[in-house]
Each structure stands twice: as C-alpha cells, then as structure tokens.
Design a protein around this motif. Structure first.
Motif, PDB file in Angstrom:
ATOM      1  N   TYR A  30     -33.804   6.208  25.665  1.00  0.00           N
ATOM      2  CA  TYR A  30     -33.733   4.922  24.966  1.00  0.00           C
ATOM      3  C   TYR A  30     -33.088   5.151  23.604  1.00  0.00           C
ATOM      4  O   TYR A  30     -33.677   4.893  22.555  1.00  0.00           O
ATOM      5  CB  TYR A  30     -35.141   4.333  24.816  1.00  0.00           C
ATOM      6  CG  TYR A  30     -35.958   4.452  26.077  1.00  0.00           C
ATOM      7  CD1 TYR A  30     -35.641   3.698  27.205  1.00  0.00           C
ATOM      8  CD2 TYR A  30     -37.015   5.350  26.161  1.00  0.00           C
ATOM      9  CE1 TYR A  30     -36.365   3.821  28.376  1.00  0.00           C
ATOM     10  CE2 TYR A  30     -37.748   5.482  27.331  1.00  0.00           C
ATOM     11  CZ  TYR A  30     -37.416   4.723  28.436  1.00  0.00           C
ATOM     12  OH  TYR A  30     -38.132   4.856  29.595  1.00  0.00           O
ATOM     13  N   PRO A 117     -36.972  -3.679  39.080  1.00  0.00           N
ATOM     14  CA  PRO A 117     -36.114  -4.237  38.029  1.00  0.00           C
ATOM     15  C   PRO A 117     -36.093  -5.762  38.033  1.00  0.00           C
ATOM     16  O   PRO A 117     -35.601  -6.374  37.101  1.00  0.00           O
ATOM     17  CB  PRO A 117     -34.728  -3.658  38.351  1.00  0.00           C
ATOM     18  CG  PRO A 117     -34.765  -3.397  39.814  1.00  0.00           C
ATOM     19  CD  PRO A 117     -36.181  -2.992  40.123  1.00  0.00           C
ATOM     20  N   ARG A 122     -40.394  -8.037  33.392  1.00  0.00           N
ATOM     21  CA  ARG A 122     -39.106  -7.477  32.999  1.00  0.00           C
ATOM     22  C   ARG A 122     -38.048  -8.587  32.853  1.00  0.00           C
ATOM     23  O   ARG A 122     -37.256  -8.582  31.916  1.00  0.00           O
ATOM     24  CB  ARG A 122     -38.644  -6.432  34.013  1.00  0.00           C
ATOM     25  CG  ARG A 122     -37.308  -5.794  33.617  1.00  0.00           C
ATOM     26  CD  ARG A 122     -36.856  -4.760  34.621  1.00  0.00           C
ATOM     27  NE  ARG A 122     -37.403  -3.449  34.299  1.00  0.00           N
ATOM     28  CZ  ARG A 122     -38.372  -2.860  34.979  1.00  0.00           C
ATOM     29  NH1 ARG A 122     -38.934  -3.459  36.003  1.00  0.00           N
ATOM     30  NH2 ARG A 122     -38.790  -1.657  34.628  1.00  0.00           N
ATOM     31  N   THR A 126     -36.235  -9.368  29.310  1.00  0.00           N
ATOM     32  CA  THR A 126     -34.772  -9.240  29.257  1.00  0.00           C
ATOM     33  C   THR A 126     -34.128 -10.532  28.793  1.00  0.00           C
ATOM     34  O   THR A 126     -33.213 -10.531  27.955  1.00  0.00           O
ATOM     35  CB  THR A 126     -34.220  -8.828  30.634  1.00  0.00           C
ATOM     36  OG1 THR A 126     -34.803  -7.583  31.025  1.00  0.00           O
ATOM     37  CG2 THR A 126     -32.705  -8.680  30.587  1.00  0.00           C
ATOM     38  N   HIS A 142     -30.749  -2.764  27.810  1.00  0.00           N
ATOM     39  CA  HIS A 142     -31.520  -1.898  28.700  1.00  0.00           C
ATOM     40  C   HIS A 142     -32.541  -1.080  27.923  1.00  0.00           C
ATOM     41  O   HIS A 142     -33.723  -1.030  28.269  1.00  0.00           O
ATOM     42  CB  HIS A 142     -30.576  -0.968  29.466  1.00  0.00           C
ATOM     43  CG  HIS A 142     -31.271   0.126  30.221  1.00  0.00           C
ATOM     44  ND1 HIS A 142     -31.650   1.320  29.627  1.00  0.00           N
ATOM     45  CD2 HIS A 142     -31.671   0.207  31.510  1.00  0.00           C
ATOM     46  CE1 HIS A 142     -32.258   2.081  30.518  1.00  0.00           C
ATOM     47  NE2 HIS A 142     -32.278   1.438  31.668  1.00  0.00           N
ATOM     48  N   ASP A 143     -32.109  -0.431  26.863  1.00  0.00           N
ATOM     49  CA  ASP A 143     -33.005   0.445  26.105  1.00  0.00           C
ATOM     50  C   ASP A 143     -34.152  -0.331  25.470  1.00  0.00           C
ATOM     51  O   ASP A 143     -35.296   0.142  25.450  1.00  0.00           O
ATOM     52  CB  ASP A 143     -32.227   1.189  25.024  1.00  0.00           C
ATOM     53  CG  ASP A 143     -31.333   2.280  25.590  1.00  0.00           C
ATOM     54  OD1 ASP A 143     -31.265   2.412  26.830  1.00  0.00           O
ATOM     55  OD2 ASP A 143     -30.686   2.993  24.793  1.00  0.00           O
ATOM     56  N   GLU A 146     -36.471  -1.421  28.559  1.00  0.00           N
ATOM     57  CA  GLU A 146     -37.088  -0.353  29.346  1.00  0.00           C
ATOM     58  C   GLU A 146     -37.936   0.607  28.509  1.00  0.00           C
ATOM     59  O   GLU A 146     -38.748   1.357  29.053  1.00  0.00           O
ATOM     60  CB  GLU A 146     -36.008   0.444  30.082  1.00  0.00           C
ATOM     61  CG  GLU A 146     -35.202  -0.391  31.059  1.00  0.00           C
ATOM     62  CD  GLU A 146     -36.066  -1.048  32.127  1.00  0.00           C
ATOM     63  OE1 GLU A 146     -37.079  -0.439  32.549  1.00  0.00           O
ATOM     64  OE2 GLU A 146     -35.746  -2.174  32.541  1.00  0.00           O
ATOM     65  N   THR A 149     -41.686   1.574  29.059  1.00  0.00           N
ATOM     66  CA  THR A 149     -42.174   2.613  29.960  1.00  0.00           C
ATOM     67  C   THR A 149     -42.656   3.826  29.170  1.00  0.00           C
ATOM     68  O   THR A 149     -43.658   4.447  29.530  1.00  0.00           O
ATOM     69  CB  THR A 149     -41.060   3.018  30.941  1.00  0.00           C
ATOM     70  OG1 THR A 149     -40.611   1.850  31.639  1.00  0.00           O
ATOM     71  CG2 THR A 149     -41.558   4.033  31.941  1.00  0.00           C
TER      72      THR A 149
END
Length: 252
Positions: A30, A117, A122, A126, A142-143, A146, A149
């Motif tokens: 990330y 996804p 999520r 997003t 994305h970073d 995600e 996690t």
C-alpha cells in the motif's frame, strides 16, 4: 492510549525500522497509503533535525509523513517542518465519557473486508474514495481501499462495522480495534457515504462500536479527530471528551 496507537502502528506494518526518537513503518503493498508509510516520533528528538531525518529515512518514497506523539514536542516541531514545506494537522484524542448507547439508531451489521473484490463494504468504500479523490489513479484508490486488510494485524480484534438502509445498501461504516486484555478500544475512520448524509447512520455505527467495545470489557474507548474539522464537535455531542493531542506533518 499512546502505547496502544504505537503498538497498532508497529503490528500492522510490513516492516519497522528504528530511527532516532521513533520508528519508520513501511508497507509496499500500500505504497500510496501515508498511514502505512510514515515516521512515528515519540521523542526525544531535535525539531530542527526532523526534516533531514525524514528525507534520509524516506528517501525512496514520493511523500513524507511524520506523526509526533509527544504532546510537548509536537508544537515545537511546527516552525521547522512548516519551513521545510510540511502541512500541519493537529489530531485530538477523545475518550468516551458518556453513557454507552442502549441501541443503535438503525440496523448495523458487522462486515469484514474479505477477499471478495465485489463485496458490499469494499464497493461502498471504493465509491466514497472516488468521490473524495476523483482525479486519483487506480493504484492510489486501490491502496487506500485495500489497506484495511493490513489493519487486521494491528490489534487483538479488528472489526469493520457498517450500517445499511432498508434495501441493504451500506450507508456508513467504521473500524473498531479491540484489545480486551488491556481494556482499550479505538473507533477509527467513521464515514458516511455522501448520498446518505444526515440520516443518523453514523450515529448507528458509533453506537454499535461503543456497545461492542463495552461488551468486550474495554472501559477505555477512544477515537482521533481533526482539531479543525466539524466531526470534533459532532463527537463531543456524543459523549467524547478531548484529553490529548498528536501532530501530523505531511509533504507531497
């Protein structure tokens, strides 16, 4: 609380490097997440030397972020870091001193950010991230989505809570970090999707988080708010009291 926050930063990091006065956390998965690639300074440290320390320790990164946890040291760092081009934000540590809510204002379900996804949480996160940063490239989005996690490793229990409307659409969400052995819980990143603002969904999520923390035996329940942003007052009306500050410095 400071010990908990520092432990959380270390435990969720892919790599930790010790530096004078603190430590550097890194996570190449990330790379665009400043949370996961930054300096944590706990002191003692030389304020005038911090820009050079950051440049040396983070030379391979396109950004610089420094969180100073020492309340006395933080304000002393402002002049030197602002001269070096850093933006300064004061974070307020707020402890819940009010009664634990008896019931949330809306249905709240616990959802974990799993491998799917197309999972509902999520998707909601997003979509909101793209509203906040419409010009961001896909890697950045994305970073920032995600990276949750990585947080799973930060505490004994990490829960992702979400409120939803009658159709099941997720409307508001938050992280809840629980360390029952220490009696500490942190509520983090409370967000309501823009189409659902001012309908009580954030109240539902925070209420649920407080109830879960109390049920887990966490008598110390806290969160972090920006000193200059409106949620500070919103949390105050919901039983949170300011008890300390940290200072975050960023340069892009």
């Amino acid at each position: 609380m400071q010990d908990f926050r520092l432990s959380f930063a270390r435990r969720q990091a892919a790599e930790v490097r010790e530096v004078p006065g603190g430590f550097l956390v890194l996570d190449g998965r990330y790379a665009r997440s400043h949370e996961h690639n930054q300096l944590h300074i706990v002191g003692p440290a030389d304020p005038e030397g911090l820009p050079a320390l950051a440049d040396e320790a983070m030379a391979f990164l396109p950004h610089r972020q420094i969180t100073v946890h020492d309340q006395a040291l933080g304000p002393l760092c402002v002049p030197a870091l602002e001269r070096a081009g850093y933006r300064h934000v004061t974070e307020v540590l707020m402890v819940h001193t009010g009664p634990v809510p008896r019931a949330p204002a809306a249905d709240v379900v616990e959802r974990e950010l799993g491998p799917d996804p197309h999972g509902p949480l999520r998707r909601a996160v997003t979509a909101q991230q793209r509203r906040w940063m419409p010009d961001a490239d896909e890697r950045t989005t994305h970073d920032l989505v995600e990276r949750r996690t990585a947080r799973l490793a930060g505490a004994e229990q990490v829960l992702f809570l979400a409120a939803h409307d009658d159709s099941g659409e997720i409307t508001s969400w938050a992280d809840l970090y629980l360390e029952p052995a220490a009696g500490i819980a942190q509520i983090e990143e409370v967000v309501t999707a823009e189409p659902y603002l001012r309908r009580g969904y954030a109240d539902a999520v925070v209420s649920s988080a407080l109830r879960r923390a109390a049920a887990a035996g966490c008598a110390l329940r806290f969160l972090v708010a920006d000193q200059d942003d409106w949620p500070l007052r919103w949390y105050g009306r919901r039983g949170f009291t300011a008890i300390g500050r940290t200072h975050v410095f960023s340069r892009f």
